[in-house]
Write an enzyme that holds these catalytic residues in place. Structure first.
Site, PDB file in Angstrom:
ATOM      1  N   THR A 134       0.807   5.568 -10.900  1.00 41.53           N
ATOM      2  CA  THR A 134       0.976   4.323 -11.653  1.00 41.53           C
ATOM      3  C   THR A 134       1.007   3.075 -10.766  1.00 41.53           C
ATOM      4  O   THR A 134       1.332   1.986 -11.241  1.00 41.53           O
ATOM      5  CB  THR A 134       2.293   4.391 -12.452  1.00 41.53           C
ATOM      6  OG1 THR A 134       3.373   4.673 -11.544  1.00 41.53           O
ATOM      7  CG2 THR A 134       2.243   5.490 -13.505  1.00 41.53           C
ATOM      8  N   GLU A 135       0.657   3.218  -9.499  1.00 42.46           N
ATOM      9  CA  GLU A 135       0.815   2.113  -8.554  1.00 42.46           C
ATOM     10  C   GLU A 135       0.132   0.815  -8.992  1.00 42.46           C
ATOM     11  O   GLU A 135       0.685  -0.274  -8.815  1.00 42.46           O
ATOM     12  CB  GLU A 135       0.285   2.537  -7.163  1.00 42.46           C
ATOM     13  CG  GLU A 135       1.175   3.509  -6.415  1.00 42.46           C
ATOM     14  CD  GLU A 135       0.889   4.964  -6.757  1.00 42.46           C
ATOM     15  OE1 GLU A 135       1.322   5.848  -5.999  1.00 42.46           O
ATOM     16  OE2 GLU A 135       0.230   5.226  -7.803  1.00 42.46           O
ATOM     17  N   VAL A 136      -1.091   0.916  -9.542  1.00 39.66           N
ATOM     18  CA  VAL A 136      -1.826  -0.307  -9.888  1.00 39.66           C
ATOM     19  C   VAL A 136      -1.129  -1.112 -10.970  1.00 39.66           C
ATOM     20  O   VAL A 136      -1.363  -2.322 -11.105  1.00 39.66           O
ATOM     21  CB  VAL A 136      -3.275   0.014 -10.341  1.00 39.66           C
ATOM     22  CG1 VAL A 136      -4.069   0.597  -9.192  1.00 39.66           C
ATOM     23  CG2 VAL A 136      -3.292   0.933 -11.548  1.00 39.66           C
TER      24      VAL A 136
END
Length: 258
Positions: A134-136
């Site tokens: 989920t980094e973005v």
């Protein structure tokens, strides 16, 4: 300081357990250090043939710890490079370990937690388990974890997973070939134990080690170069306005408009 990683050996199987259930086993420098140490210990232990990585509580690992995320914004570039190298060391320690590592995933394995499962050799999960990078969505980049993901799944799947930041269930992870087995929660402990014992009892330890090394060397000749680039990207992104904006929104539980 209480240990956040438990280590025990029985029947030639080392079980490494992340033990921070009250924080959903979120990763921070202490856990990363203790996990690295535990895997090195297992690697050097002549009584250990196979390793199981699991976690206590409802989540395998929900990714980076909130306090840790806050701290990253105040780090210098050099501090973020050093911190990124610590995560790289953990992942490469597992990836290159001369013993088979089995991940027993129950609950969420998100971002760095998903990366942690992904570097293991065999992954079992329950139907309820969730995966995702989920980094973005918080202005970050899945730098180090991407180096391993693109070696496990196709480029098409890697782009879908990393660019959307979506969370998906074990059935989808199995379809992506991100994991190996989906097992009911009431059976996963026994199934993982049986699988580990079968490796111990039916396969040569030397052959397992050399076969794993052969696969790794054959498919990942440029991994180290990719990881060095990823460490620099990881550190640089932590200084960006998007990262600071995304982390602030995440910590304050505010919807962010990109």
């Amino acid at each position: 300081m209480d240990k956040m990683v438990l280590y025990q050996v029985a029947d030639r199987i080392a079980t490494i357990t992340i033990n921070r259930p009250e924080k959903r086993n979120a990763l921070n420098p202490q856990i990363i250090s203790e996990l690295t140490e535990a895997f090195i210990d297992a690697s050097e232990d002549d009584l250990v043939k196979v390793i199981i990585l699991k976690a206590n509580g409802d989540a395998f690992s929900a990714g980076a710890d909130l306090e840790y995320l806050q701290q990253l914004q105040n780090n210098s570039f050099e501090e973020n490079v050093a911190d990124s190298n610590n995560l790289k060391k953990l992942f490469t320690t597992i990836y290159y370990l001369p013993k088979v590592v089995i991940a027993q995933v129950e609950g969420h394995a998100i971002a760095g937690g998903c990366g942690l499962a992904n570097v293991c050799d065999i992954i079992f999960a329950t139907p309820e388990s969730s995966f995702g990078y989920t980094e973005v969505k918080i202005g970050f980049v899945p730098a180090i974890v991407s180096c391993f993901l693109v070696r496990k799944v196709s480029e098409t799947v890697a782009k879908e997973i990393l660019l959307t930041g979506k969370i998906f269930k074990a059935a989808q992870a199995l379809e992506y070939k991100l994991i190996n087995f989906v097992t009911n929660s009431s059976e996963i402990h026994q199934k993982v134990k049986e699988f580990a014992l079968s490796l111990c009892n039916e396969s040569s330890g030397n052959s397992l080690s050399i076969t794993k090394q052969l696969i790794t060397q054959t498919t990942n000749s440029s991994l180290e170069k990719s990881l060095e680039t990823a460490v620099q990207i990881n550190a640089r992104v932590r200084e960006s306005d998007d990262f600071k904006k995304g982390i602030a929104s995440f910590l304050n539980k505010e919807k962010i408009n990109w």
